[in-house]
Design a protein around this motif. Structure first.
Motif, mmCIF file in Angstrom:
data_model
loop_
_atom_site.group_PDB
_atom_site.id
_atom_site.type_symbol
_atom_site.label_atom_id
_atom_site.label_comp_id
_atom_site.label_asym_id
_atom_site.label_seq_id
_atom_site.Cartn_x
_atom_site.Cartn_y
_atom_site.Cartn_z
ATOM 1 N N ARG A 74 0.860 -1.169 0.000
ATOM 2 C CA ARG A 74 0.000 0.000 0.000
ATOM 3 C C ARG A 74 0.908 1.235 0.000
ATOM 4 N NH1 ARG A 74 -5.054 -0.974 0.062
ATOM 5 N NH2 ARG A 74 -5.508 1.227 0.464
ATOM 6 N N ASP A 98 -4.439 5.842 -7.343
ATOM 7 C CA ASP A 98 -5.183 4.649 -6.947
ATOM 8 C C ASP A 98 -5.411 3.735 -8.144
ATOM 9 O OD1 ASP A 98 -6.420 3.331 -4.654
ATOM 10 O OD2 ASP A 98 -8.309 3.569 -5.734
ATOM 11 N N GLY A 103 -5.665 0.088 -6.761
ATOM 12 C CA GLY A 103 -6.371 0.154 -5.486
ATOM 13 C C GLY A 103 -5.507 -0.022 -4.259
ATOM 14 N N ASP A 106 -3.341 4.659 0.150
ATOM 15 C CA ASP A 106 -3.830 5.215 1.409
ATOM 16 C C ASP A 106 -3.634 6.726 1.304
ATOM 17 O OD1 ASP A 106 -4.517 2.771 2.520
ATOM 18 O OD2 ASP A 106 -2.578 2.509 3.504
ATOM 19 N N GLN A 178 -10.751 1.798 -5.278
ATOM 20 C CA GLN A 178 -11.257 1.376 -3.971
ATOM 21 C C GLN A 178 -12.649 1.968 -3.728
ATOM 22 O OE1 GLN A 178 -7.970 1.050 -0.818
ATOM 23 N NE2 GLN A 178 -7.127 2.576 -2.232
ATOM 24 N N PRO A 182 -10.556 5.491 -1.259
ATOM 25 C CA PRO A 182 -9.332 5.124 -0.555
ATOM 26 C C PRO A 182 -9.404 5.541 0.916
ATOM 27 C CG PRO A 182 -8.808 6.153 -2.656
ATOM 28 C CD PRO A 182 -10.286 6.327 -2.439
#
Length: 288
Positions: A74, A98, A103, A106, A178, A182
């Motif tokens: 991530r 992202d 995906g 953060d 996401q 996110p």
């Protein structure tokens, strides 16, 4: 982001006074080590340590490149200065990362540099950007978090007439990978910022060092959540801990104290120059 009592560990590599290939090597190495789950850059336009006239890379551009070069980690910026970019533009930048990472973003954001930090504050004058007072900056962060989430999640164009942000016909396309969006990590320790954390954050990050102060700020965040009727357990507690390559036992002790205090998202700051196979060293000496 899944909330868990099991600690997760990541690394932070400041993109200053080094070559971009140094970052690429460390992140690729970390990407192959399961114990390291996340990796972070910072958001400054001039160095804040070491050679103050040395090279520094723009955080989100570098993050996109590193996201494309990794597969599992991530990734994020710890934390984005809300003073640098209009929030609707930042929402588009973050969505792009992202998508590039499939995906894995953060989304870290904060008020921006403290007014008492001259090495950080100089970058605003150097780049022709205003440096507003803290009250205005905190209000702007609140509105930024609101419009960024709306751009990520709403299917129809909208207007926004805030005190600090005004948008007409705002719409985000594409949306982030996401869903619903996110995870939002907000960094900071000031009481005013903790109100914004309570309202918007999935994760709260604080610079480490003084664990007792971090515990006190965490308790303050609990109270801010209670004031608005939010369960404080919904917000993962994150801490940044500086690593000393010569004193790993001290870092392990700091990690233990932080986890015991309820900080289950641990970001280990790696100073440059990086030793050979530093990510493996982090896993072997600090995490395991």
């Amino acid at each position: 982001m899944t909330h868990s009592t099991r600690p997760s560990f990541g690394i932070a590599t400041a993109p200053q006074n080094l070559h971009h290939r140094d970052l690429l090597e460390v992140w690729r190495e970390a990407d192959a080590i399961p114990e390291i789950e996340h990796a972070w850059l910072f958001d400054h336009l001039m160095p804040i340590g070491g050679d103050l006239d040395g090279p520094v890379y723009e955080g989100w551009t570098m993050l996109a490149a590193l996201a494309a070069a990794t597969r599992r980690l991530r990734v994020g910026v710890l934390v984005t200065s809300n003073r640098f970019r209009p929030p609707a533009v930042l929402a588009k930048i973050a969505t792009t990362v992202d998508v590039i990472s499939d995906g894995r973003l953060d989304f870290g954001i904060g008020v921006g540099s403290r007014p008492d930090h001259p090495l950080a504050r100089r970058e605003y004058a150097a780049h022709g950007m205003p440096f507003h007072d803290t009250a205005r900056a905190v209000g702007a962060l609140d509105e930024a978090c609101t419009v960024i989430r709306r751009l990520w999640t709403e299917d129809e164009p909208f207007d926004f007439d805030g005190e600090h942000v005004q948008l007409t016909g705002a719409f985000g396309n594409p949306k982030p990978v996401q869903r619903p969006h996110p995870p939002i990590l907000i960094g900071g320790r000031a009481a005013a910022t903790l109100r914004i954390v309570a309202a918007h954050a999935d994760v709260w990050n604080i610079p480490g060092g003084d664990i007792e102060d971090a515990k006190s700020r965490s308790a303050m965040l609990d109270r801010r959540c209670a004031e608005i009727g939010r369960d404080p357990a919904e917000i993962t507690r994150s801490i940044h801990l500086a690593v000393d390559y010569e004193r790993p036992a001290e870092t392990r002790e700091a990690i233990g104290a932080a986890v015991e205090a309820g900080f289950t998202h641990v970001v280990l700051g790696l100073p440059a120059p990086f030793p050979p196979e530093v990510a493996r060293w982090v896993a072997d000496e600090l995490i395991r």
